[in-house]
Every structure is written in C-alpha cells, then in structure tokens.
Design an enzyme around this catalytic site. Structure first.
Site, PDB file in Angstrom:
ATOM      1  N   HIS A  82      29.952 -40.904  14.083  1.00 24.91           N
ATOM      2  CA  HIS A  82      31.301 -41.429  14.311  1.00 24.91           C
ATOM      3  C   HIS A  82      31.307 -42.893  14.746  1.00 24.91           C
ATOM      4  O   HIS A  82      32.332 -43.555  14.693  1.00 24.91           O
ATOM      5  CB  HIS A  82      32.014 -40.592  15.370  1.00 24.91           C
ATOM      6  CG  HIS A  82      32.373 -39.222  14.884  1.00 24.91           C
ATOM      7  ND1 HIS A  82      33.651 -38.870  14.548  1.00 24.91           N
ATOM      8  CD2 HIS A  82      31.621 -38.123  14.630  1.00 24.91           C
ATOM      9  CE1 HIS A  82      33.684 -37.611  14.133  1.00 24.91           C
ATOM     10  NE2 HIS A  82      32.450 -37.134  14.184  1.00 24.91           N
ATOM     11  N   ASP A 122      33.649 -51.208  16.346  1.00 24.89           N
ATOM     12  CA  ASP A 122      34.232 -49.859  16.386  1.00 24.89           C
ATOM     13  C   ASP A 122      33.888 -49.157  15.075  1.00 24.89           C
ATOM     14  O   ASP A 122      34.045 -49.752  14.000  1.00 24.89           O
ATOM     15  CB  ASP A 122      35.762 -49.975  16.528  1.00 24.89           C
ATOM     16  CG  ASP A 122      36.367 -48.831  17.327  1.00 24.89           C
ATOM     17  OD1 ASP A 122      35.769 -47.743  17.333  1.00 24.89           O
ATOM     18  OD2 ASP A 122      37.434 -49.031  17.930  1.00 24.89           O
TER      19      ASP A 122
HETATM   20  C1  GDG Z   1      35.056 -42.603  18.231  1.00 27.94           C
HETATM   21  C2  GDG Z   1      34.610 -43.924  17.602  1.00 27.94           C
HETATM   22  C3  GDG Z   1      36.066 -43.422  15.645  1.00 27.94           C
HETATM   23  C4  GDG Z   1      43.592 -42.653  23.511  1.00 27.94           C
HETATM   24  N1  GDG Z   1      44.277 -42.649  24.654  1.00 27.94           N
HETATM   25  C5  GDG Z   1      45.057 -41.534  24.628  1.00 27.94           C
HETATM   26  C6  GDG Z   1      44.813 -40.848  23.434  1.00 27.94           C
HETATM   27  N2  GDG Z   1      43.905 -41.561  22.772  1.00 27.94           N
HETATM   28  C7  GDG Z   1      43.405 -41.155  21.436  1.00 27.94           C
HETATM   29  C8  GDG Z   1      43.930 -42.087  20.361  1.00 27.94           C
HETATM   30  C9  GDG Z   1      42.892 -41.864  19.265  1.00 27.94           C
HETATM   31  C10 GDG Z   1      41.629 -41.578  20.064  1.00 27.94           C
HETATM   32  O1  GDG Z   1      42.011 -41.260  21.390  1.00 27.94           O
HETATM   33  C11 GDG Z   1      40.737 -42.791  20.143  1.00 27.94           C
HETATM   34  O2  GDG Z   1      40.101 -42.899  18.885  1.00 27.94           O
HETATM   35  P1  GDG Z   1      39.384 -44.227  18.437  1.00 27.94           P
HETATM   36  O3  GDG Z   1      39.028 -44.098  17.022  1.00 27.94           O
HETATM   37  O4  GDG Z   1      40.317 -45.371  18.692  1.00 27.94           O
HETATM   38  O5  GDG Z   1      38.157 -44.429  19.402  1.00 27.94           O
HETATM   39  P2  GDG Z   1      36.944 -43.556  20.095  1.00 27.94           P
HETATM   40  O6  GDG Z   1      37.452 -42.669  21.165  1.00 27.94           O
HETATM   41  O7  GDG Z   1      36.003 -44.606  20.555  1.00 27.94           O
HETATM   42  O8  GDG Z   1      36.298 -42.646  18.929  1.00 27.94           O
HETATM   43  C12 GDG Z   1      35.700 -44.467  16.698  1.00 27.94           C
HETATM   44  C13 GDG Z   1      36.346 -42.068  16.282  1.00 27.94           C
HETATM   45  O9  GDG Z   1      35.275 -41.666  17.128  1.00 27.94           O
HETATM   46  C14 GDG Z   1      36.524 -40.983  15.211  1.00 27.94           C
HETATM   47  O10 GDG Z   1      35.418 -40.916  14.378  1.00 27.94           O
HETATM   48  O11 GDG Z   1      37.220 -43.870  14.966  1.00 27.94           O
HETATM   49  O12 GDG Z   1      35.256 -45.651  16.058  1.00 27.94           O
HETATM   50  O13 GDG Z   1      34.283 -44.881  18.607  1.00 27.94           O
HETATM   51  O14 GDG Z   1      43.188 -40.741  18.511  1.00 27.94           O
HETATM   52  O15 GDG Z   1      45.228 -41.714  20.012  1.00 27.94           O
HETATM   53  N3  GDG Z   1      45.448 -39.707  23.062  1.00 27.94           N
HETATM   54  C15 GDG Z   1      46.350 -39.210  23.936  1.00 27.94           C
HETATM   55  N4  GDG Z   1      46.608 -39.813  25.138  1.00 27.94           N
HETATM   56  C16 GDG Z   1      46.012 -40.969  25.516  1.00 27.94           C
HETATM   57  O16 GDG Z   1      46.285 -41.506  26.583  1.00 27.94           O
HETATM   58  N5  GDG Z   1      47.005 -38.092  23.603  1.00 27.94           N
END
Ligand code: GDG
Length: 503
Positions: A199, A410
């Site tokens: 990921h 990322d």
């Molecule tokens: C890893 C990789 C890759 C955040 N704050 C809240 C909340 N979130 C949710 C967002 C989003 C998720 O968390 C974050 O996803 P990201 O992709 O931005 O980042 P990582 O957590 O670092 O994820 C990344 C991912 O895996 C999938 O393969 O894209 O590159 O680092 O969905 O919405 N959700 C809620 N409340 C919050 O306060 N409900």
C-alpha cells in the site's frame, strides 16, 4: 467457527534464490508449524489489522465494532462469496483473540505481546520501513531486535494463514508489515496461490539498499505469485531492488525465481488502489450532509475561500509545507482576507517519537499563523486533531473550495479521490502533490512539488481563482477516472491477474 481438517504437513519446498544464502528468516521458530493443517477457506485476506475494533462497554464487556475502510468494502463481497476469512491483529497487546465472527465476516485475530507491539509495530514497521519506503523523509532507525520481532510476528501471521486456507486457496497478503509472509507461507503450503499488495511506495534501489535485511525482504516478497504496487514506478523500483539485493533477474514484469521444481515466474505490476466512489457520493448527496456542509461554512463566518486539508498526522503528508505556504500567502496578502483553512490532522502513531515531534511542530506553526493573522472570532487556521465520522468528512469535502493534498511521498492518497467522489456538484479544485500515486490518475488537479513553497503558493492561488467553467472541466475528468476505477475494480483486477498466474 472454522473447522479444520488436520492434514499431514506438506513437503516444504525450499526456495533457492540466485546468488543468495538461505536467509535467517527461513527457519521457523520452534513449534510454529506444529499445527500445520489445511483449513476450510478458499479465500484468505492477511492484513496487519482486523477490520474491527475492540470496544469496552460501560459494563466492562468487550465487543467488536466494525471499522470498515475501503479495503473491507472492496473485499467483503469476495470474502462472502468465496467463504473467506480475514486474518489480522486487533490493535491491542495481548493473547490472540482467535477465530470469531463480526458483522457476518469470519475473522481470526493474531496476538501480539507488548514487546512485539513495541519492537515489531512501533519499531520495525513504523520507525524502520515506513520512513525508509517514503524516501527517507524521516530518518529510518535500524535495530536488530526489531528485525527479530518482525520475523517472529510474520511467522505468526503465516502460521495463521496456513491453518485457515483450504487446499489450493487464494491468499492475499497486505502491506509492508507482512513482507516475509508470502515466502513463509509458500514454504509450507506450495498448493496456495499467493498475492501481495504493497500500500505504500516502494523506494528506488539506492534507498532500499540501506536496509540491512534487504535480501531477506526481497526473498520474502518473492514467495508470492503476484506482487501489486500502487504505481508503475513502485513496481519498477521493486524489480530493480530484486536485481540489486538478491541478484534475481527480471524480464519486463516477470521475475524468475529458482524453486526446487524449476523456475517460478513472479509478476510485479501496478494496481492503483481506489475508493468506493458510489457509496461516498451517495453519502455526500444526503440532505443532512449537504446541510451540514452549509452549516460548516456558516460556522466559519461564510468565508470567500475555504481551503481544506485532511490527513493522518504523519510526516509524509506535507502538512508543515502546506502551512508554511499558507502562512506566506497570508503575509503577502495574496488571498482574500476572508479566507479560512480547515486542517483535520487525525491522531496517528502517537507512541512513536517522530510523530510526537511532528505534532508539536504543527501545533507551533498553527499557533504562530493564528497569532499573527487572526482577528477575534476568525482564526485563519482551524486545526482539528480529532477523528470524524465519514458523514462529517463528506460534509467537509463538499464545503471546501480548494482541497490541499501535499504529501512529500504517498503510495496513493485516498483523500484526494474521496474529495473528487464527493463533488457531484462538479465544483471545487484539487491541489495535489506530484509525489502521490494519485497524481498519475488525477490529471485534472493542480500539480505541485510540495518542497517548492513558491510553486505551492502559486498553485493555491491559481486553484482559488479559476473560472467555474475550468473548475468543472477539471473536476469532471477526475470524477470520470475515480468513478470508473473504484475499489471494486482494483480488487477485481488484482484477483483476476492472480488467478491467471501459473499456479
Ligand atoms: C495508506 C497509504 C494509500 C483520515 N482521517 C479520518 C479518516 N481518514 C481516512 C481518509 C482516508 C484514509 O483515512 C487515509 O488514507 P490515505 O490514502 O490518505 O493515507 P494512509 O492512511 O497513509 O494509507 C496510502 C492507502 O494506504 C491505501 O492503500 O492510499 O498511500 O499511505 O480514507 O478518509 N476517516 C474518518 N475520520 C477521520 O478523521 N472517518
């Protein structure tokens, strides 16, 4: 729940890697396979975390609350149809919760001791691999004790998967916490079809080469039949690392691994992950969510321009660079005086030192900007160090004029895709770091190099001042991409490719 057929231990094929000694991690700890058997599940997901959280009620009774993310949404139909099981850790130190059912899904909890949480999770996963794989934006720490814990925990997951998988089953292993599992599993269960999805980014071979256990990691991953990465660049980096760290030759996407029975072909390719776009759009269209979006703007004093950042509070996300650019724009008076930035920074990995330091620095910077630019009742930065329900996130996405996604590195960044999915009104603009996997797909965004503060400032100003027609054109193209390539598409394309792999 799962009843197991006790099978004789399968002959363990030993992988022979070109140019390598047998790695330390090929020797299972005593008793690891005592229970070697085949299970009843045709499809097994192995991820570091379970898709549920343990909650304690007022009466002290513990129960499991579903924490569905994109991965669960995508895999749930496959899990149900194939009679699948999800193997993961609950997030708490303590003995394995074992097999249980929650929300109609079969789950198997792997236990981690308090020492393993410290050395495996906070140490090797979050303080070694995470910074190393994100292009060393923070300094990775290498500790031999952490590596030993990583090997031991990977054995636990591999043993649990071997016990649950039916003969010939498909096992899908997820992410950087479990890179050794594919090989550990193959050594015991050559009958399985094994996929692995990374990921986070996979670094270029020059950076990967710093890892003292690079050869073992490559060999661990090469136990899979198919390795999925977020982007073509990540897949190419992995293929380069195979050549450099393990002397394993590759031809295009195919890597030749020498097994006792001959050369086995392992494929490494890009499968960009996505979100459940239709479900998120449906949330954003709800009356109460639209009303909440309007209320948010009202609560902020009806700004002319609302900027939004939503991130886990992580040093890879470029929050400080974004705040610096915003602070300078305010100093220079280049934005409307009635501007507001809402920055959600959800708490993350708070026991890891680098994350505590980042929080201090972000809060200092927010305090400085507000101290210099706020008027009574209208601070220019609304900083929220909290987690919110999905409905509130959708309302924030709908309320924002410009979404700021500025990671230094990322794998994908789902927030960028979520913003686009929520904007059924075809309004809003996205400022997106070119160092995210999402930048390959969301070409309608204003691309930035977050290290270039002047470039970042210019992009924010351009995004804030485009014509409604241009905003619509850009948003439409991004919505087409996210609508057609959702998380179900991602899961299906990975699993179809895995099932076509020579098995
Ligand atoms: C890893 C990789 C890759 C955040 N704050 C809240 C909340 N979130 C949710 C967002 C989003 C998720 O968390 C974050 O996803 P990201 O992709 O931005 O980042 P990582 O957590 O670092 O994820 C990344 C991912 O895996 C999938 O393969 O894209 O590159 O680092 O969905 O919405 N959700 C809620 N409340 C919050 O306060 N409900």
């Amino acid at each position: 729940m799962a009843k197991h057929d006790i099978d004789p231990v399968l002959p363990a094929p030993r992988l022979r890697m070109t140019g390598g000694r047998s790695p330390a991690c090929s020797v299972p700890p005593a008793g690891a396979w005592r229970m070697a058997r085949t299970g009843r599940h045709e499809f097994v997901v192995v991820a570091s975390r379970l898709p549920v959280d343990r909650v304690e009620g007022a009466d002290g009774e513990a129960s499991w609350r579903p924490s569905p993310g994109g991965l669960v949404t995508a895999l749930e139909p496959v899990l149900r149809e194939a009679g699948g099981v999800w193997i993961g850790w609950s997030g708490d130190a303590g003995p394995a919760p074992g097999a249980f059912e929650a929300n109609g899904l079969d789950l198997v909890g792997v236990g981690l001791s308090a020492d393993q949480v410290r050395d495996f999770y906070e140490g090797f996963c979050n303080a070694t691999v995470w910074p190393l794989y994100h292009d060393v934006v923070a300094r990775p720490q290498f500790d031999r004790r952490w590596w030993e814990a990583y090997v031991a925990v990977n054995w636990s997951f591999a043993a649990a998967a071997a016990a649950e998988a039916a003969r010939g089953a498909t096992v899908w292993v997820h992410d950087y916490q479990l890179q050794l599992v594919p090989r550990m599993l193959r050594e015991q269960r050559a009958d399985l079809r094994i996929g692995f999805f990374n990921h986070i980014p996979f670094p270029c071979s020059g950076i990967f080469a710093q890892l003292p256990w690079r050869r073992q990691v490559i060999e661990g991953l090469l136990g899979a039949d198919l390795l999925g990465f977020q982007s073509r660049a990540d897949a190419a980096n992995f293929i380069g690392a195979c050549r450099q760290a393990a002397g394993t030759p590759a031809k295009g996407h195919a890597i030749g691994v020498h097994d006792p029975d001959g050369v086995r072909e392992v494929r490494a390719a890009a499968f960009p992950i996505s979100i459940d776009s239709a479900a998120l759009e449906a949330i954003a269209r709800r009356d109460e969510v639209r009303k909440r979006a309007a209320d948010i703007r009202l609560a902020l004093g009806q700004p002319d321009l609302l900027l939004l950042g939503i991130d886990r509070l992580d040093y890879t996300k470029g929050i400080l660079h974004r705040l610096d650019a915003y602070g300078e724009l305010l100093d220079e008076g280049r934005l409307s005086p009635r501007v507001a930035l809402v920055q959600v920074a959800s708490p993350s990995r708070e026991r890891v030192e680098a994350y505590r330091e980042l929080r201090d620095e972000v809060e200092l910077t927010v305090g400085r900007i507000n101290g210099e630019h706020a008027e009574v009742g209208s601070p220019p930065v609304h900083y929220l160090h909290q987690s919110y329900p999905r409905e509130e996130m959708a309302a924030l996405y709908l309320a924002a004029d410009v979404m700021l996604v500025t990671p230094l590195r990322d794998g994908m960044n789902l927030v960028a895709k979520e913003y686009v999915a929520c904007r059924y009104d075809e309004n809003g603009a996205l400022v997106l770091s070119e160092f995210t996997g999402a930048a390959d797909e969301l070409t309608g965004a204003f691309m930035v190099n977050p290290y270039d503060i002047d470039g970042l400032k210019d992009a924010i100003v351009r995004a804030a001042t485009i014509s409604p027609a241009e905003a619509r054109r850009r948003m439409r193209s991004m919505r087409r991409q996210v609508g057609q390539h959702d998380v179900a598409y991602w899961a299906a394309s990975f699993l179809d490719t895995l099932n076509q792999a020579p098995g």
